[in-house]
Design a protein around this motif. Structure first.
Motif, mmCIF file in Angstrom:
data_model
loop_
_atom_site.group_PDB
_atom_site.id
_atom_site.type_symbol
_atom_site.label_atom_id
_atom_site.label_comp_id
_atom_site.label_asym_id
_atom_site.label_seq_id
_atom_site.Cartn_x
_atom_site.Cartn_y
_atom_site.Cartn_z
ATOM 1 N N TYR A 347 20.178 5.758 -8.947
ATOM 2 C CA TYR A 347 21.343 4.969 -8.559
ATOM 3 C C TYR A 347 22.253 4.696 -9.760
ATOM 4 C CZ TYR A 347 19.311 4.540 -3.967
ATOM 5 O OH TYR A 347 18.808 4.824 -2.717
ATOM 6 N N LEU A 348 22.637 5.789 -10.417
ATOM 7 C CA LEU A 348 23.528 5.694 -11.563
ATOM 8 C C LEU A 348 24.967 5.575 -11.086
ATOM 9 C CD1 LEU A 348 22.025 8.479 -13.885
ATOM 10 C CD2 LEU A 348 21.194 6.142 -13.477
ATOM 11 N N ALA A 349 25.757 4.791 -11.823
ATOM 12 C CA ALA A 349 27.184 4.699 -11.499
ATOM 13 C C ALA A 349 27.935 5.924 -11.990
ATOM 14 C CB ALA A 349 27.776 3.432 -12.122
ATOM 15 N N GLY A 350 27.360 6.677 -12.907
ATOM 16 C CA GLY A 350 28.024 7.852 -13.469
ATOM 17 C C GLY A 350 27.120 9.066 -13.475
ATOM 18 N N GLN A 351 27.211 9.850 -14.555
ATOM 19 C CA GLN A 351 26.463 11.087 -14.689
ATOM 20 C C GLN A 351 25.113 10.826 -15.360
ATOM 21 O OE1 GLN A 351 28.976 14.503 -16.075
ATOM 22 N NE2 GLN A 351 30.432 12.918 -16.650
ATOM 23 N N MET A 352 24.203 11.794 -15.193
ATOM 24 C CA MET A 352 22.958 11.674 -15.952
ATOM 25 C C MET A 352 23.175 12.083 -17.400
ATOM 26 S SD MET A 352 19.196 13.471 -15.651
ATOM 27 C CE MET A 352 19.696 14.983 -16.470
ATOM 28 N N GLY A 353 23.914 13.161 -17.640
ATOM 29 C CA GLY A 353 24.010 13.593 -19.026
ATOM 30 C C GLY A 353 25.132 14.572 -19.275
ATOM 31 N N HIS A 354 25.356 14.834 -20.562
ATOM 32 C CA HIS A 354 26.278 15.869 -20.998
ATOM 33 C C HIS A 354 25.850 16.306 -22.390
ATOM 34 C CE1 HIS A 354 30.035 18.161 -21.268
ATOM 35 N NE2 HIS A 354 30.011 17.834 -22.548
ATOM 36 N N ALA A 355 25.780 17.630 -22.597
ATOM 37 C CA ALA A 355 25.477 18.183 -23.911
ATOM 38 C C ALA A 355 26.670 18.985 -24.389
ATOM 39 C CB ALA A 355 24.233 19.061 -23.866
ATOM 40 N N TYR A 356 27.338 18.485 -25.440
ATOM 41 C CA TYR A 356 28.443 19.237 -26.018
ATOM 42 C C TYR A 356 27.941 20.515 -26.678
ATOM 43 C CZ TYR A 356 31.525 15.162 -25.510
ATOM 44 O OH TYR A 356 32.273 14.130 -25.004
ATOM 45 N N SER A 357 26.835 20.375 -27.407
ATOM 46 C CA SER A 357 26.318 21.524 -28.153
ATOM 47 C C SER A 357 24.825 21.340 -28.381
ATOM 48 C CB SER A 357 27.039 21.682 -29.489
ATOM 49 O OG SER A 357 26.487 22.736 -30.254
ATOM 50 N N GLY A 358 24.018 22.114 -27.648
ATOM 51 C CA GLY A 358 22.596 22.127 -27.900
ATOM 52 C C GLY A 358 21.864 20.932 -27.307
ATOM 53 N N GLY A 359 20.613 20.832 -27.684
ATOM 54 C CA GLY A 359 19.738 19.788 -27.183
ATOM 55 C C GLY A 359 18.531 20.386 -26.494
ATOM 56 N N THR A 360 17.388 19.742 -26.686
ATOM 57 C CA THR A 360 16.151 20.168 -26.034
ATOM 58 C C THR A 360 15.783 19.124 -24.998
ATOM 59 O OG1 THR A 360 15.405 21.329 -28.018
ATOM 60 C CG2 THR A 360 13.732 20.757 -26.377
ATOM 61 N N PHE A 361 15.642 19.561 -23.735
ATOM 62 C CA PHE A 361 15.354 18.662 -22.633
ATOM 63 C C PHE A 361 14.070 19.128 -21.951
ATOM 64 C CE2 PHE A 361 19.845 18.610 -23.408
ATOM 65 C CZ PHE A 361 20.262 17.307 -23.177
ATOM 66 N N THR A 362 13.119 18.217 -21.832
ATOM 67 C CA THR A 362 11.864 18.515 -21.158
ATOM 68 C C THR A 362 11.616 17.436 -20.120
ATOM 69 O OG1 THR A 362 10.986 19.504 -23.200
ATOM 70 C CG2 THR A 362 9.416 18.971 -21.448
ATOM 71 N N PHE A 363 11.521 17.858 -18.866
ATOM 72 C CA PHE A 363 11.285 16.915 -17.769
ATOM 73 C C PHE A 363 10.037 17.350 -16.999
ATOM 74 C CE2 PHE A 363 15.924 16.866 -18.394
ATOM 75 C CZ PHE A 363 16.136 15.507 -18.606
ATOM 76 N N THR A 364 9.113 16.436 -16.841
ATOM 77 C CA THR A 364 7.892 16.687 -16.086
ATOM 78 C C THR A 364 7.668 15.538 -15.112
ATOM 79 O OG1 THR A 364 6.935 17.832 -18.009
ATOM 80 C CG2 THR A 364 5.418 17.173 -16.244
ATOM 81 N N ARG A 365 7.579 15.878 -13.853
ATOM 82 C CA ARG A 365 7.444 14.853 -12.801
ATOM 83 C C ARG A 365 8.540 13.788 -12.985
ATOM 84 N NH1 ARG A 365 2.407 15.973 -14.583
ATOM 85 N NH2 ARG A 365 2.266 14.030 -15.768
ATOM 86 N N PHE A 366 9.770 14.270 -12.971
ATOM 87 C CA PHE A 366 10.949 13.429 -13.198
ATOM 88 C C PHE A 366 11.834 13.474 -11.958
ATOM 89 C CE2 PHE A 366 15.481 13.337 -14.446
ATOM 90 C CZ PHE A 366 15.552 12.057 -14.980
ATOM 91 N N LEU A 367 12.388 12.329 -11.588
ATOM 92 C CA LEU A 367 13.322 12.250 -10.471
ATOM 93 C C LEU A 367 14.668 11.740 -10.960
ATOM 94 C CD1 LEU A 367 14.246 12.104 -7.467
ATOM 95 C CD2 LEU A 367 13.284 9.777 -7.412
ATOM 96 N N LEU A 368 15.735 12.479 -10.629
ATOM 97 C CA LEU A 368 17.106 11.979 -10.732
ATOM 98 C C LEU A 368 17.627 11.873 -9.308
ATOM 99 C CD1 LEU A 368 19.759 11.221 -12.143
ATOM 100 C CD2 LEU A 368 20.308 13.660 -12.222
ATOM 101 N N GLN A 369 17.990 10.670 -8.898
ATOM 102 C CA GLN A 369 18.514 10.470 -7.546
ATOM 103 C C GLN A 369 19.698 9.530 -7.578
ATOM 104 O OE1 GLN A 369 15.778 8.923 -4.563
ATOM 105 N NE2 GLN A 369 17.087 9.656 -2.908
ATOM 106 N N ARG A 370 20.774 9.920 -6.958
ATOM 107 C CA ARG A 370 22.000 9.166 -6.800
ATOM 108 C C ARG A 370 22.732 9.027 -8.127
ATOM 109 N NH1 ARG A 370 22.348 6.172 -1.913
ATOM 110 N NH2 ARG A 370 24.428 5.560 -2.615
#
Length: 909
Positions: A347-370
């Protein structure tokens, strides 16, 4: 004689072809042309010929007009056969009918509206268990977040739908095994026994609600090593920073309460040590007051979290990046690290994320909703397992064209296994732009995307195995530039296009990618395989040389791609088990709305998931007009949608019921249709009439701003009825001409209840320009004055004449107060020696939507309550003083309920 004979022979040679060939005429459509919303075509006929005309392989009439009003790509083929000689003349035309309400995003596609969730049968939960993240201890007075998964013994989500319910608590809709929500904030301090269950699965959570929580206030820079211990209660009152070389560790069960708009700059190391049973919660005071987010702009920044729930970030509506303007939970640059396990962002009012350049993202048993979107990533590296990205921004019927993707990848490397993407207003994953990088999907699931499940462009390399693409505008699309794709052993169903090469934008570029699909099942899509595109270089062609689907199962053979098998439901249904298909499924109504006007194809009845067996279900329809209808819907293996014919009497109320399911359990309640029950809406109220009496000041003195207030003493001012002014001869009240640049007008009026109005209409007659204030708030400014925020002074002249011009505005009723109100107007001349001035004004209060109405009817053996507002809740009580409890809704949205026993009923909004 020889000459004459020669002539006769020559004539026969010339005329014979003319007799054999028909002159086929088609009016109304031209080849390779688009039409908005509807087009009418006519295939002309000629004596001596038999005609066969098909539109997308369906016969159409010849010799008269044919109306085409369904948006789609059309292929018109006409064959004319000479009745005497048998020679055939053919003509082929291609055209598109566009739905202009969908802007320019769907050339050649019918508009797609995802089906609502159909609840699963109990056997679909067999062998599963519930995993619920919710705090064990929490401050009383705040919403309690809940994140729930239905998982198997390997912690993979079970692709079942169901309502997670607990007595006296808000329910949570689970989609394909996952969902989130909140328990109410009005719980009393003490122990709350939360006992959620779904599909025969249950668990118990004991939540201690604290009274008098003591918060530790923090803000500023956290240098060195900082620890917030287990069960800490932290209030972040101002922006926070963890600089490079510093660290912050947060213990299990901690609650971090963030003031509205607060941001955390993290160039150091943040470690969050929550658990499933005692998660760490980041939350604002309320979802209506979102906090900001994390800024991570260096490679030294890391956020490693287990058991953490982020709630309602994204305070700044213009603080984002990429395709959406809203602020991100994670705004990153220069390759920081983010890793989240057994966690969620909801239930975020905005975005989850933004990467201008690079980044390491690891998600395990993760929920993004709304969220508005999961965000856009350039040059990033993602590894995602057993996760879900759903509802962008919500699961509703309305269409928007605003890049509400679950995720958008420009370039980088991305790997997903057992991950769900769905219910997006745009794409599940848009791998857009002209970037490079591999994308790999194994055993993933795309559902409910208005546009593409996965959209490809640029120079991506995509590999998908064992993945489901269900109920999307297009399952997967190999779009512009030259992406390369390989699909193997994937499933596509109920999409407008299953497997697509090309794009649905006009002339966006070349489609030079290469796409191979093997061993897939693509069935019951509008088009199982689709290779047409309409780009500028050789467009309106089929991609034979770049699109190679072979050894796949399809509903109908496509002669453009012949090396595939025709789906045989009776023999091939067993193949669906590999993609989650069940031997027995749920069946329920899938309509969005309770009016025949929104159900052009009839009343939809859907299955919870594709079945390996044939499914059938009986339906019964009863109407208040005495009508009674029965029938049976049959679903071959793999088909998940059928329609009950819509009744013709639009003035009756109908109940639709399902019964006697074969290989299916009826999991939804009865469905109701009713004509619009209008709410009782009061008429508009004139607050200030156009000929009202006004106090006015026509001197040259500067009154500043105090004159706009209700308490200002205007007893020495002149007064008169409108129209007021001089120089035109139509004035009801003359004012003086003192070479004043500004003339002031005031009038009080009374409002008994401001909440009775949704808004206020302002109508200003002015010569030359004016500014209107209600209770000191500026609500209208003429366009021939400097625009806000420029301050208008007493000596400001209008920038142009405005001879008896009319300005209008509709303003919020929050500008009104109960009791006495003041409207103040200043009229500005275009020149001090202007020959005239005119002023009149009216204010009209426009009523708020009327109160919902409640009515009842008898349908067969039931008494049925229904309301004019499907969002209102029907409540019942045994005695009129209560207690009142919500009636289980007959469908979603609410608005219908059956009556049982002697009770009192009411609506609560």
């Amino acid at each position: 004689m020889k000459c004459a004979k020669f002539v006769r022979v020559f004539a026969a040679l010339v005329l014979s072809p003319l007799l054999l060939s028909a002159q086929i005429t088609i009016t109304g459509v031209a080849d390779k042309t688009t039409y908005n919303n509807t087009v009418t075509l006519t295939v002309g006929t000629q004596a001596g010929f038999d005609y066969n005309a098909t539109l997308n392989w369906q016969p159409i009439a010849t010799g008269g007009p044919v109306v085409v009003n369904k948006p789609d790509f059309y292929e018109l083929r006409v064959d004319a056969t000479n009745q005497s000689g048998g020679a055939v003349t053919s003509l082929y035309r291609r055209f598109i009918v566009l739905d202009t309400s969908r802007v320019g995003t769907e050339w050649g596609l019918p508009p797609h509206v995802p089906f609502p969730v159909i609840q699963s049968a109990s056997n679909e939960f067999s062998g599963a268990r519930l995993r619920v993240l919710t705090p064990a201890n929490f401050p009383a007075g705040y919403e309690i977040p809940v994140v729930a998964w239905v998982v198997d013994d390997q912690d993979h989500a079970v692709r079942a739908n169901g309502v997670l319910a607990s007595a006296g608590q808000n329910s949570v809709q689970l989609k394909r095994g996952v969902g989130s929500g909140f328990l109410a904030s009005n719980q009393a301090p003490g122990v709350l026994n939360y006992t959620p269950s779904v599909g025969g699965l249950a668990t118990n959570k004991s939540i201690t609600l604290e009274s008098g929580t003591v918060w530790s206030n923090v803000s500023g820079t956290l240098s060195g090593v900082t620890t917030w211990p287990a069960q800490a209660r932290i209030r972040v009152t101002g922006h926070l920073a963890v600089p490079a070389g510093s660290s912050l560790t947060i213990g299990a069960g901690a609650v971090v309460l963030l003031n509205s708009g607060v941001n955390i700059t993290n160039n150091g190391a943040i470690t969050i040590n929550g658990t499933v049973d005692e998660p760490v919660i980041f939350t604002p005071n309320s979802r209506a007051q979102p906090w900001g987010g994390f800024f991570m702009r260096t490679s030294t920044g890391s956020l490693i979290g287990t058991g953490v729930i982020f709630v309602a970030s994204g305070a700044d509506p213009r603080g984002g990046a990429g395709h959406r303007p809203e602020q991100c939970l994670f705004l990153v640059d220069n390759a920081p690290t983010i890793s989240l396990t057994d966690s969620a962002a909801i239930y975020l009012a905005g975005q989850m994320g933004h990467a201008y350049s690079g980044g390491t993202f690891t998600f395990t048993r993760f929920l993004l909703q709304r969220a508005t979107t999961g965000g856009e990533y350039t040059g990033a590296n993602w590894t995602v397992n057993d996760s879900a990205f759903i509802d962008f921004p919500d699961d509703t019927v309305n269409f928007v064209d605003g890049d509400n993707d679950a995720l958008y990848f420009v370039s980088g490397s991305y790997t997903f296994t057992n991950t769900l993407f769905g219910w997006t207003k745009d794409d599940g994953i848009d791998s857009g732009g002209s970037g490079y990088g591999p994308l790999t999907y194994q055993s993933c699931w795309f559902e409910g995307a208005v546009h593409e499940g996965n959209s490809l462009s640029g120079y991506k390399s995509v590999l998908a195995r064992g993945t489901v693409y269900f109920d999307c505008g297009q399952g997967i699309e190999d779009g512009y530039n030259a992406p390369t794709g390989r699909l193997d052993n994937c499933f596509f169903s109920m999409n407008q296009s299953g497997i697509r090469h090309g794009d649905n934008y006009p002339s966006i570029g070349n489609y030079d990618g290469r796409f191979l699909a093997t061993n897939c099942i693509s069935i019951y899509n509008h088009r199982d395989l689709f290779g047409f595109n309409w780009n500028s270089s050789g467009g309106w062609t089929n991609s034979h040389d770049r699109f190679w689907p072979s050894n796949n199962w399809v509903s109908v053979q496509d002669t453009n791609y012949p090396n595939n098998f025709t789906w045989n439901p009776a023999n091939d249904g067993w193949r669906l088990a590999a993609f989650g298909g069940r031997e027995r499924v749920g069946v329920g109504f899938g309509a969005r709305g309770h009016a025949l006007a929104v159900l052009p194809e009839g009343i939809p009845v859907g299955l919870s998931i594709f079945c390996t067996n044939q499914v059938s279900v009986d339906y019964v329809v009863d109407g208040t007009d005495g009508s009674h209808m029965t029938g049976t819907l049959v679903y071959p293996a793999g088909l998940t949608r059928r329609f009950i014919p819509a009744p013709s009497n639009t003035n009756a109320i109908y109940r639709f019921a399902l019964q006697n399911g074969v290989n299916a359990d009826v999991t939804g309640p009865s469905y109701y249709i009713a004509p619009t029950l209008a709410a009782s809406t009061p008429a508009s109220s004139v607050l200030v009439a156009s000929n009202a009496n006004w106090r006015f000041n026509d001197q040259t003195n500067d009154l500043g701003t105090a004159w706009r207030a209700l308490a200002f003493d205007d007893s020495s001012w002149s007064n008169g009825v409108a129209e007021l002014g001089f120089g035109d001869g139509d004035e009801a009240t003359l004012i003086a001409s003192n070479l004043q640049s500004t003339t002031y007008f005031r009038r009080t009026f009374i409002v008994a209840d401001p909440t009775a109005f949704a808004n206020v209409s302002v109508r200003l007659l002015r010569d030359d320009a004016g500014v209107v204030f209600i209770n000191g708030n500026e609500v209208l400014r003429s366009p021939n004055l400097p625009a806000a925020p420029s301050i208008i002074t007493n000596r400001q002249l209008a920038t142009a004449t405005g001879e008896d011009s009319i300005d209008t505005a509709t303003v919020s009723a929050t500008n009104l107060v109960a009791g006495n109100n003041i409207v103040a107007v200043e009229i500005h001349q275009q020149a001090l020696n202007s020959s005239d001035i005119s002023f009149a004004l009216s204010l009209t209060g426009n009523p708020a939507p009327g109160r919902p109405r409640l009515a009842f009817v008898r349908l067969a053996d039931e008494m049925v309550l229904y309301s004019s507002d499907n969002t209102a809740v029907i409540e019942e009580a045994s005695i009129i003083t209560g207690p009142w409890t919500a009636v289980t809704p007959a469908n979603t949205p609410t608005g219908f309920s059956t009556v049982s026993g002697q009770k009192f009923y009411r609506l609560r909004k």
